[in-house]
Design an enzyme around this catalytic site. Structure first.
Site, PDB file in Angstrom:
ATOM      1  N   ASP A 105      36.360   6.050  51.961  1.00  0.00           N
ATOM      2  CA  ASP A 105      34.952   6.291  52.290  1.00  0.00           C
ATOM      3  C   ASP A 105      34.720   6.185  53.801  1.00  0.00           C
ATOM      4  O   ASP A 105      35.545   5.624  54.547  1.00  0.00           O
ATOM      5  CB  ASP A 105      34.097   5.252  51.540  1.00  0.00           C
ATOM      6  CG  ASP A 105      32.700   5.744  51.227  1.00  0.00           C
ATOM      7  OD1 ASP A 105      32.259   6.730  51.840  1.00  0.00           O
ATOM      8  OD2 ASP A 105      32.026   5.105  50.382  1.00  0.00           O
TER       9      ASP A 105
ATOM     10  N   ASP B 120      26.615  12.102  46.905  1.00  0.00           N
ATOM     11  CA  ASP B 120      26.079  10.940  46.192  1.00  0.00           C
ATOM     12  C   ASP B 120      24.955  11.347  45.248  1.00  0.00           C
ATOM     13  O   ASP B 120      24.506  10.537  44.441  1.00  0.00           O
ATOM     14  CB  ASP B 120      25.545   9.902  47.188  1.00  0.00           C
ATOM     15  CG  ASP B 120      26.647   8.967  47.662  1.00  0.00           C
ATOM     16  OD1 ASP B 120      27.733   8.961  47.044  1.00  0.00           O
ATOM     17  OD2 ASP B 120      26.427   8.239  48.647  1.00  0.00           O
TER      18      ASP B 120
HETATM   19  C1  DGJ Z   1      29.133   5.846  49.527  1.00  0.00           C
HETATM   20  C2  DGJ Z   1      29.846   6.655  48.479  1.00  0.00           C
HETATM   21  O1  DGJ Z   1      29.460   7.983  48.562  1.00  0.00           O
HETATM   22  C3  DGJ Z   1      29.544   6.069  47.109  1.00  0.00           C
HETATM   23  O2  DGJ Z   1      30.156   6.847  46.109  1.00  0.00           O
HETATM   24  C4  DGJ Z   1      30.034   4.664  47.064  1.00  0.00           C
HETATM   25  O3  DGJ Z   1      31.426   4.624  47.171  1.00  0.00           O
HETATM   26  C5  DGJ Z   1      29.376   3.856  48.170  1.00  0.00           C
HETATM   27  N1  DGJ Z   1      29.568   4.463  49.453  1.00  0.00           N
HETATM   28  C6  DGJ Z   1      29.922   2.466  48.199  1.00  0.00           C
HETATM   29  O4  DGJ Z   1      29.444   1.751  49.260  1.00  0.00           O
END
Ligand code: DGJ
Length: 742
Positions: free
Chosen positions: A483, A553
């Site tokens: 991430d 997301d």
């Molecule tokens: C952002 C990501 O897009 C989510 O799927 C998740 O992993 C969060 N970060 C966790 O902090």
């Protein structure tokens, strides 16, 4: 294939690159490199009659040593225009010499041809064997400074794709500073019809929204200055005409294989010639080139189509899948996973994960991914990034006992990291405050309560490699979600001298590549998934290391139609990670049926992201069927040819935004999978769908109805979907149809 001849004007070399069914033609003219053509294949080599010979002497300077009175760099279509010697349009290259001057003039020196595609440096790049591609290197030199430029062109034999990059070399004995360096530039001078730029804009939760902008005189550009390719614009744009559709008309897609600041621009000059350029964004970019050093630009890829946007996209899809994704997972069937983020957020422990895993195993799901919150003292997003040590309060005994129990259930195990970040509240920051990017004497901006690590530093990368390796070696971890949740600010490095601070943004990206290279080399079997607050760094450079990327997301199935179909303009289904999440959806509160959520998530690398322990038996049965369907159709979805049939923004029977449809067809056209979704139902809806890519002479049987129809009928007359759904069409309802050639 690369044909090299000499042209009729001056007898200097002419280069005709044949890539698939496309031609890319340019020539040397009094030492200058002139662009002649980029489009569907043409038989002739000598296209110099296409050169426009107009312009008024007083406003268009001309090089002193060219006899032709009409010739001006300000008008001539060029391959790699430079600054300061008479071309006032946007430059591909600007270098400042030791004496402070910036005028450059690049002249042809020589060329070389190679079978295949030689590796140039460690940056992400397309790869191709000697049987798959041909590469041309054209060497140019600036007589004033002595600086040389190698322009590299690779033509892929089976695909209409040309790959370009520039290598700037300093053979002189004084340093020079690069202030601007594009990867590719071409002047499209012969369209003579209204042109448009198609690009993908967005923000968090709305990535890769399609926009078409008419080009007027002046410059239209898309870019990122965020230190990452970003949610806001994807490093891609397509030059199209007003008549270009999914299936017809010219389209030249330009995609930059780069995870950092980029700019793609289209500049229209007074004679209708369009300069189309892609490269590193020049704001806060300088690169000091010492004597003997060279600078290698990122690669840019041209996908050339005379048959609309669909073909342009399919070329990108094949190229990325076969010639860019290096992972051994690139073409392999990926495990169906369940990720605990939307199920638990930070609130989980081993027992909760095991409860989800038990239900997952019972439903046929193949992997559990433990997301953010397993390390340091991280119970919310305000601490611990950088402290990659297991929180044993949540996971007693560490990772190994948890992973063993999950494996014993028949599930693989995956884990989340955000390697490039550091929380001010962390052991790492207490020990190494200078490891965060920051400008001396200024506060550091915060985003999600975190700072960005200085990835230009080898010691930072060594720390990350060691701590990540310790975790990966501590248990049977088969997947990593990588991430990246904030953009760069105050981008200065404590270890670089003042004259090199303009290099930080690019060096950051090179540092990221270095770490990804080390991790993927040390753990070649690992399935790596990229992520950046959803799909904020979903670009070809990341796909070089990670064959799949968290698309957004926003997991709402209706929103995902825009996002996934927008993403499909450049990226294949196999690269898009798509999950079924809870309803009401956590981002939009929209209620959508489990069936439709599954149909939409099956548009990519499929998984779940919800608390399985709260589902009904009926929903769990549906998961079993969805997982089985995904396995049956995996090859078709992920290796087939993708066709956008209806975009969510299209108008169908007078209603805009009412439905969406897409399909994938196997390469041999023996099978197809069609998905149709009604976004907003209306009274007495009438729906027809014309399919694409089938064999018109063959007959196909649709699995659920048994109906047998000719490919020609399915593609030309279409299918009537008005009554295709039992119970009728409601908001968010969908069907999937599977056709097999008989
Ligand atoms: C952002 C990501 O897009 C989510 O799927 C998740 O992993 C969060 N970060 C966790 O902090």
């Amino acid at each position: 294939m690369i044909r090299i001849t000499s042209h009729s004007l001056t007898g200097e070399p002419l280069f005709h690159l044949r890539a698939g069914d496309a031609s890319y033609v340019f020539c040397v003219f009094h030492g200058f490199l002139l662009h002649l053509y980029c489009g569907p294949a043409v038989e002739d080599d000598d296209l110099t009659p296409l050169l426009v010979k107009v312009g008024h002497d007083s406003v268009v300077p001309r090089p002193a040593d060219t006899p032709e009175g009409w010739f001006s760099l300000d008008i001539a279509p060029q391959e790699f225009p430079v600054w300061g010697t008479g071309d006032y349009r946007p430059s591909a290259l600007m270098i400042r010499c030791a004496d402070g001057s910036a005028a450059t003039s690049l002249r042809y020196v020589s060329h070389e041809v190679f079978a295949g595609k030689p590796a140039v440096d460690a940056q992400p790049a397309v790869f191709a064997s000697e049987d798959e591609a041909d590469t041309l290197a054209v060497i140019l030199s600036d007589p004033g400074s002595g600086v040389t430029v190698r322009l590299l062109y690779t033509a892929i034999r089976a695909l209409p794709a040309v790959i370009r990059r520039a290598v700037v070399e300093n053979p002189t004995d004084s340093p020079v500073t690069i202030e601007r360096c594009a990867s590719a530039s071409l002047d499209v001078a012969t369209w003579a019809e209204p042109a448009e730029l198609l690009h993908l804009w967005g923000t968090w939760g709305r990535e890769r929204t399609v926009q078409r902008t008419p080009l007027a005189h002046g410059t239209v550009s898309v870019s990122s200055r965020r230190g990452a390719s970003s949610h806001h614009h994807n490093p891609f744009a397509a030059l199209v005409t007003a008549r270009t559709t999914e299936t017809a008309g010219p389209a030249i897609g330009l995609s930059l294989i780069y995870a950092g600041n980029f700019e793609i621009l289209a500049d229209t000059d007074p004679f209708g010639s369009i300069r189309f350029t892609a490269g590193i964004e020049p704001t806060d970019f300088t690169w000091r080139l010492e004597p003997g050093e060279s600078f290698v630009s990122p690669e840019a890829v041209l996908s050339i189509s005379g048959e609309g946007l669909g073909k342009m996209s399919r070329t990108f899809h094949r190229l990325w899948r076969r010639h860019l994704c290096r992972s051994e997972w690139a073409d392999r069937t990926r495990p169906v996973l369940v990720n605990n983020w939307e199920a638990t957020y930070f609130n989980f422990d081993s027992e909760k994960l095991l409860a989800i895993a038990r239900d997952a195993a019972a439903c046929g799901i193949e992997m559990l991914v433990m997301d953010d919150g397993w390390f340091g003292t991280r119970n919310d997003d305000r601490s611990s990034l950088g402290d990659w040590f297991v929180n044993e309060e949540k996971l007693p005994g560490g990772l190994s006992p948890l992973v063993e129990r999950i494996n014993a259930l028949g599930l693989k195990f995956g884990i989340w990291f955000e390697p490039e970040m550091i929380s001010p509240k962390s052991r790492l920051y207490d020990a190494h405050p200078d490891w965060a990017l920051g400008t001396p004497g200024r506060d550091k901006s915060v985003a999600r309560s975190q700072y960005v690590l200085d990835m230009t530093r080898p010691d930072v990368r060594d720390y990350l490699f060691e701590t990540i390796s310790n975790v990966l070696s501590s248990a049977n971890i088969e997947y990593v979600k990588w991430d990246f949740n904030r953009n760069l600010t105050e981008a200065a490095s404590a270890t670089l001298p003042p004259e090199r601070q303009g290099e930080v943004m690019h060096r950051y990206v090179l540092g990221l590549y270095d770490l990804l290279e080390r991790i993927t080399a040390a753990y070649p079997h690992l399935l790596l998934e990229g992520c950046s607050s959803g799909g904020g760094r979903f670009d070809p450079a990341m796909l070089y290391y990670a064959p799949q990327y968290w698309t957004s997301d926003d997991t709402d199935a209706m929103e995902r139609l825009d996002i996934q179909l927008g993403t499909s303009f450049v990226y294949p289904a196999s690269a898009m990670s798509c999950h079924v999440s809870a309803s009401p959806n956590h981002q939009t509160r929209r209620v959508t049926s489990f069936e439709t959520r599954g149909h939409v998530a099956m548009g990519g690398a499929f998984g779940y992201e919800l608390d399985l322990t709260t589902l009904t038996d009926e929903e769990k049965d549906l998961i079993r069927r969805q997982v089985a369907d995904y396995h049956r159709y995996y090859g078709l979805i992920n290796r087939g040819d993708f066709y956008r049939l209806i975009l969510p923004g299209d108008t169908v029977n007078g209603k805009t935004g009412g439905c969406a449809a897409w399909m994938t067809v196997s390469e041999d056209r023996s099978e197809a999978l069609v998905t149709f979704v009604v976004i907003r139902a209306s009274i007495h809806p009438v729906y027809f769908l014309r399919l694409e890519g089938l064999d018109p002479a063959a007959k196909y049987r649709e699995e659920s109805t048994g109906a047998v129809t000719a490919g020609s009928t399915l593609m030309r007359a279409g299918i009537n979907l008005t009554s295709a759904r039992r119970g009728g069409w409601t908001d968010g309802s969908s069907v999937v149809m599977h056709f097999t050639r008989i």
